[in-house]
Motif scaffolding. Structure first.
Motif, short mmCIF file in Angstrom:
data_model
loop_
_atom_site.label_atom_id
_atom_site.label_comp_id
_atom_site.label_asym_id
_atom_site.label_seq_id
_atom_site.Cartn_x
_atom_site.Cartn_y
_atom_site.Cartn_z
N PRO A 380 0.82 -1.22 0.00
CA PRO A 380 0.00 0.00 0.00
C PRO A 380 0.85 1.27 0.00
N MET A 381 0.25 2.33 -0.46
CA MET A 381 0.90 3.64 -0.45
C MET A 381 1.05 4.14 0.98
N SER A 382 2.19 4.74 1.27
CA SER A 382 2.37 5.37 2.57
C SER A 382 2.40 6.89 2.45
N ALA A 383 2.97 7.41 1.37
CA ALA A 383 3.06 8.87 1.20
C ALA A 383 3.18 9.21 -0.27
N ILE A 384 2.64 10.37 -0.62
CA ILE A 384 2.72 10.91 -1.98
C ILE A 384 3.35 12.30 -1.87
N SER A 385 4.39 12.53 -2.65
CA SER A 385 5.14 13.79 -2.57
C SER A 385 4.76 14.72 -3.71
N MET A 386 4.51 15.99 -3.39
CA MET A 386 4.16 17.01 -4.37
C MET A 386 4.95 18.27 -4.10
N SER A 387 4.98 19.14 -5.08
CA SER A 387 5.50 20.50 -4.88
C SER A 387 4.70 21.43 -5.77
N TYR A 388 4.63 22.70 -5.37
CA TYR A 388 3.93 23.68 -6.21
C TYR A 388 4.69 23.88 -7.51
N GLN A 389 3.93 23.92 -8.61
CA GLN A 389 4.52 24.07 -9.93
C GLN A 389 3.65 24.99 -10.78
N ASN A 390 4.27 25.57 -11.81
CA ASN A 390 3.51 26.28 -12.84
C ASN A 390 3.09 25.24 -13.88
N LEU A 391 1.98 24.58 -13.62
CA LEU A 391 1.65 23.46 -14.50
C LEU A 391 0.27 23.54 -15.12
N ASN A 392 -0.53 24.51 -14.75
CA ASN A 392 -1.90 24.53 -15.24
C ASN A 392 -2.20 25.73 -16.13
#
Length: 560
Positions: A380-392
Motif C-alpha cells: 500500500p501507499m504510505s506517502a505521496i510527494s508534491m510540490s507547487y509548480q507552474n503546471l496549469n
C-alpha cells in the motif's frame, strides 16, 4: 483491531473496535483566539492642478487554535491493547491526556505599506474633460504558520501539518486615462507595473470602451491582461502534509476487487472482511506532502468581455455580457491520479510499504474458500510527494445576465428585485499528461453549467425584509476523462446506486428582516435555508452532508 485474547474480544479472530470516547468533556474542548491591529496615517491636498492623497500604515494579526480529541497513534494503541484503558469505566486524566493530547494550529502575518495617488484634468473633449490618474505603492508582507510538535511529527491520527515561513516586497506603479471623445463614446486605458519578490517586473494593460447607442441602450467592452505573483505559502519555506482518502490505487485495485468478490462467498465475517479487502486497494488513504517552490513564475491572464445594457424604463434594466478568460502559469500541484499514473516513470513521487500481513491473511482466506491464489504484488501507499509548480492553464467562456426591477408602492415602500445568472459555454483546464487543454468540463463535477440567484428586498421607512433563492443544476459525478472511479461503470463496481452517481440539482431559500426605527440602533434577523432543505447527496465527500436551517440575530449600535 482488538487482537485475539484481548479482554474485550470474546472471539477467536481479531475484531474491529468502534467506540465513542466520552470520558470527559475536556477531551473535546477547543479554544481559538485572534488578535489584530491596524495603524494608518494619511495626507491629501491639491497642488499644481493635481488632487493627491497618500497613506502609510501597518497591520498585523495573530491567531491560535488549541484543542483535543485526536488520537495519539502510539499512546492510544498502547493503552487500548495493553488494557490500561478501561472501556465503560473511569480512566485517569493523565491517561486521557496521553491518548488524546492537546494540539494547536498557529499563525501570524504582517503588512507594511505606503502609497501615493494623484489625478487631474488634462483637456476638454467634446464629450467632457479628459482625466488622468497616476499612483505608486510599496508593500512588505510576511507570513508564518506552524503547528504543535505532535502534529508536525505525525503523532496524531487524521491531522495534517502546515509549517510556512515567508515574506516578500511588492512595488507597483500605475496610470489610467479616461477620454469622453464624443458625447456618447468614452474610451479608457490603464497600465500597471508590478515587481513582486524575486519575480521579474510585469506590465499589464487594460482598454475599455462604452457607447450610448440610445438613451435606453448602451454597449460596452474591455480587453485586459492580469498578473498574480506567487505568495509566501507557495514560494517560502513550506512543509504541508495532509491525508488523502478514497484513492483508487491502480497497482492494487484490480487484485483488491478480486479478493472482495471471493470473500463475499464466505461467512458473515468473510463478508465484513471483503469491504476491508476492497478498500485497501480501491478506496485507500495516504499521506500527501507538499513542498514550496522558490522558482515559481507569476500567473498571467488575458480576458475579453463585451455586452449590452438595456434600460427601457426608469425601474427596469437588463444586461447581457460575454466573457472569455485564459490563464496560464497557474500554480498548483498534480492530481493524485496523475501522480499514480506516472509512478513508474518518475520514481520518488509515491512511497510504498511492503505487502502487509493483513494482505497475506486475506489472500490466504480466499485460497481456503476458493482454491485461488489471489495475492498483492505491491504494497500500500504510505506517502505521496508534491510540490507547487507552474503546471496549469485554464480557458473559460460564458455569459453573465443581470436583471434589476423596482416597484414603488408609495407609502407602503419599495420592492427591489434582482436576478443574476451565469452560463458556462466552455471550461477547460490543462491536461499535464497530454500537454494540452482538456475536454470541455462544463457540466461535470465541481463545474455546474449554470447558476441562478434571485433576490427581492422591501424597504419602508425603518422596516426592511428580503429573500433570496439560489439554484444550482445537477452535474455528472466525474471530474474529467481520467476519473474512471466515478463513471457509471465505476459507480456500479463500487456498489453506488445509479441515482447517486451524479450530483442532483440544489435550491436554497434565505430570508432577512431588519428594523432601524430606534436612533443609532439596528436590529437584524437572518434565516438561511428557510425550508430546511438537506444537502444533495455527494458520494465523493467524506464528511456528513449537513446543512440545516440557521437563524442569526444581530444588533448594531453607532456611538458616533
Amino acid at each position: 483491531m482488538l487482537p485475539v485474547g484481548h479482554p474485550y474480544n470474546p472471539y477467536s479472530f481479531p475484531i474491529q473496535l468502534r467506540y465513542r470516547y466520552a470520558d470527559s468533556l475536556e477531551m473535546y474542548k477547543n479554544e481559538a483566539h485572534a488578535r489584530q491591529y491596524r495603524v494608518m496615517a494619511g495626507l491629501e491636498g491639491t497642488h499644481f492642478g493635481w488632487d493627491w492623497n497618500s497613506a502609510i500604515g501597518t497591520m498585523a494579526n495573530t491567531s491560535d487554535a488549541e484543542g483535543r480529541g485526536a488520537k495519539h497513534a502510539k499512546n492510544y494503541l498502547a493503552a487500548v491493547l495493553s488494557g490500561e484503558y478501561k472501556f465503560g469505566q473511569v480512566n485517569s486524566d493523565e491517561l486521557l491526556k496521553r491518548m488524546f493530547p492537546t494540539n494547536s494550529f498557529n499563525g501570524k502575518s504582517k503588512q507594511t505599506f505606503i502609497d501615493l495617488r494623484a489625478s487631474r484634468e488634462l483637456m476638454q473633449l467634446p464629450g467632457g474633460p479628459m482625466q488622468v490618474a497616476v499612483g505608486a505603492e510599496y508593500r512588505r508582507d510576511s507570513f508564518d504558520s506552524w503547528v504543535s510538535e505532535n502534529i508536525a511529527n505525525a503523532e496524531l491520527v487524521g491531522y495534517g501539518s502546515i509549517n510556512v515561513t515567508g515574506g516578500r516586497n511588492m512595488y507597483a506603479a500605475y496610470t489610467e486615462l479616461s477620454a469622453p471623445v464624443i458625447k456618447d463614446l468614452e474610451l479608457s486605458g490603464a497600465l500597471r507595473m508590478d515587481k513582486v519578490g524575486k519575480t521579474d517586473a510585469n506590465v499589464v494593460p487594460k482598454f475599455s470602451a462604452r457607447y450610448q447607442l440610445h438613451p435606453s441602450l448602451m454597449v460596452r467592452g474591455t480587453v485586459s491582461q492580469g498578473f498574480r505573483a506567487p505568495n509566501a505559502a507557495e514560494t517560502g519555506k513550506v512543509a504541508l502534509s495532509a491525508f488523502q482518502n478514497r484513492i483508487q490505487d491502480p497497482k492494487r485495485c484490480a487484485t483488491a476487487t478480486q479478493l472482495y468478490n471471493e470473500l463475499l462467498k464466505g461467512t458473515a465475517v468473510d463478508k465484513a472482511d471483503a469491504i476491508r479487502a476492497r478498500d485497501a486497494g480501491c478506496s485507500a488513504s495516504a499521506a500527501v506532502d507538499i513542498a514550496g517552490n522558490p522558482d515559481l513564475d507569476p500567473e498571467k491572464s488575458k480576458s475579453v468581455n463585451g455586452g449590452v445594457v438595456w434600460q427601457p424604463t426608469q425601474d427596469l434594466s437588463m444586461s447581457l455580457d460575454y466573457y472569455r478568460i485564459e490563464r496560464r502559469n497557474e500554480i498548483g500541484t498534480l492530481d493524485v491520479d496523475q501522480i499514480l499514473a506516472m509512478e513508474d516513470s518518475k520514481p520518488g513521487l509515491v512511497n510504498r510499504l511492503a505487502v502487509t500481513d493483513d494482505d497475506r491473511n486475506l489472500s490466504q482466506r480466499v485460497f481456503e474458500l476458493s482454491g485461488k491464489r489471489i495475492e498483492h504484488t505491491t504494497g500500500p501507499m504510505s506517502a505521496i510527494s508534491m510540490s507547487y509548480q507552474n503546471l496549469n492553464r485554464t480557458k473559460v467562456s460564458g455569459l453573465d445576465f443581470e436583471l434589476n426591477h423596482q416597484i414603488n408602492l408609495g407609502s407602503y415602500g419599495k420592492f427591489r428585485n434582482t436576478v443574476r445568472a451565469n452560463y458556462q459555454l466552455d471550461y477547460r483546464s490543462w491536461d499535464t499528461v497530454e500537454n494540452d487543454f482538456t475536454e470541455n468540463l462544463a457540466g461535470l463535477y465541481g463545474n455546474p453549467r449554470y447558476t441562478v440567484r434571485a433576490t427581492s428586498n422591501w424597504n419602508s421607512g425603518p422596516w426592511k425584509a428580503g429573500g433570496a433563492m439560489t439554484y444550482r443544476p445537477g452535474t455528472q459525478l466525474i471530474s474529467n476523462k481520467y476519473d474512471e472511479n466515478n463513471t457509471a461503470e465505476g459507480c456500479e463496481a463500487r456498489d453506488i446506486p445509479a441515482d447517486y452517481c451524479r450530483i442532483k440539482k440544489d435550491v436554497v431559500f434565505d430570508a432577512n428582516f431588519g428594523y432601524t426605527g430606534i436612533k443609532d440602533l439596528g436590529i437584524y434577523v437572518n434565516v438561511d435555508n428557510v425550508f430546511n432543505r438537506q444537502s444533495v447527496v455527494n458520494v465523493r465527500t467524506t464528511g456528513l452532508p449537513l446543512r440545516g436551517r440557521v437563524l442569526r440575530l444581530s444588533a448594531e449600535y453607532k456611538f458616533w
